[in-house]
Design a protein around this motif. Structure first.
Motif: not given
Length: 326
Positions: A51-52, A56-57, A119-120, A137-138
């Motif tokens: 969820e974080r 954050e990403s 997102v778009r 990758d994160r």
């Protein structure tokens, strides 16, 4: 029912591989509620970080590409073999041509989440591939990387076991042992109760077999760029059910040989090397080697060379000790 038409040449060209990227996609879909749920202990441990990462990403852009139980090919490229690493997968993802990625994005990102403006912005950008790769990758580093050595060891042990079955009993027995729904019928592989229906001809290209710690049933890839592929549940995935350190051991066996040696005996339901056992049980290789030597000296294990590896397996006495009183 899905059927693979298989020739002798196909069997000779069939091979095993591992896919870190595919397992990461399984985990992401599961945590997002799009796939088979993870075991409760895993979900409880991973959900806060998941969820974080969504906050954050740009992970939500990755999730928008997935439909229930599937996703685009470029985020899970076909693996080349058993040595496939996350670094290999990530390099292949980053190398995806933008136009190819955009075609898959247009095909897969059709749900409500894909209409989110943030997102778009990622999916429509000229650097969409690198941003998606960066988010994956994160997610890998924070969600799966700490456990991957142990999970990889489970899959490697599965392959060692299957290769042994091929050598002793042949391909038909090996294929049928992958899952109860798989059967060899009239020169072909049939998978009952499968969402896709039809017949697939391998045409001499062989079958790619991928063990996974997260797939619950049997999954298949039938279209390029993947070769014809079966993904099946690896043996020994009970470790995903909870904290292995807290897993109960038979009291009598533990009292007799000690907790560490009891864990090793229980883990050797299929042949394994010292390194596989060390990774799978999160034990120091030196300690594993010492315990194996003691168990071997007591007549509970034997060892044999297989290629470049030395594999340990239980003797009939070791099997009887693990089984306990009949």
């Amino acid at each position: 029912m899905l059927r693979f038409e298989v020739s002798v040449e196909d069997l000779l060209r069939s091979r095993f591989a591992l896919s870190p990227a595919m397992d990461l996609c399984f985990v992401l879909r599961s945590l997002a509620g799009q796939d088979r749920p993870l075991p409760r202990a895993w979900a409880t441990r991973l959900l806060p970080a998941f969820e974080r990462l969504r906050r954050e990403s740009e992970l939500n852009a990755v999730l928008a590409l997935h439909t229930p139980r599937s996703g685009p090919d470029f985020v899970a490229p076909p693996p080349r073999g058993l040595n496939q690493s996350w670094a290999d997968d990530l390099a292949m993802i980053r190398a995806t041509p933008l136009e190819a990625a955009r075609h898959e994005i247009a095909t897969n990102a059709t749900g409500p989440s894909a209409r989110d403006p943030r997102v778009r912005a990622v999916l429509d950008s000229t650097d969409a591939v690198s941003r998606i790769a960066g988010a994956m990758d994160r997610a890998w580093q924070e969600l799966l990387a700490p456990d991957w050595p142990q999970l990889r060891a489970i899959c490697e042990r599965d392959v060692v076991h299957r290769v042994g079955v091929i050598g002793e009993h042949g391909w038909v027995t090996t294929i049928e042992s992958l899952h109860p729904s798989i059967a060899w019928q009239a020169g072909g592989i049939e998978i009952g109760h499968f969402p896709q229906i039809g017949t697939v001809r391998l045409a001499g290209d062989g079958l790619l077999l991928i063990p996974s710690v997260f797939v619950g049933n049997v999954a298949a890839h039938l279209e390029e760029p993947w070769p014809r592929t079966l993904v099946y549940a690896a043996r020994g995935t009970a470790v995903l059910g909870g904290d292995q350190e807290a897993a109960p051991q038979p009291d009598a066996l533990t009292a007799l040989v000690g907790r560490a040696r009891a864990r090793l005996l229980l883990a050797l339901d299929a042949p394994a090397s010292t390194s596989h056992l060390a990774r799978g049980l999160a034990m120091a290789p030196g300690a594993v080697g010492d315990h194996l030597a003691i168990l071997r000296g007591a007549g509970l294990l034997v060892r044999a060379r297989s290629g470049r590896s030395v594999l340990y397996r239980r003797t009939p006495l070791g099997d009887a000790l693990v089984a306990g009183p009949g």
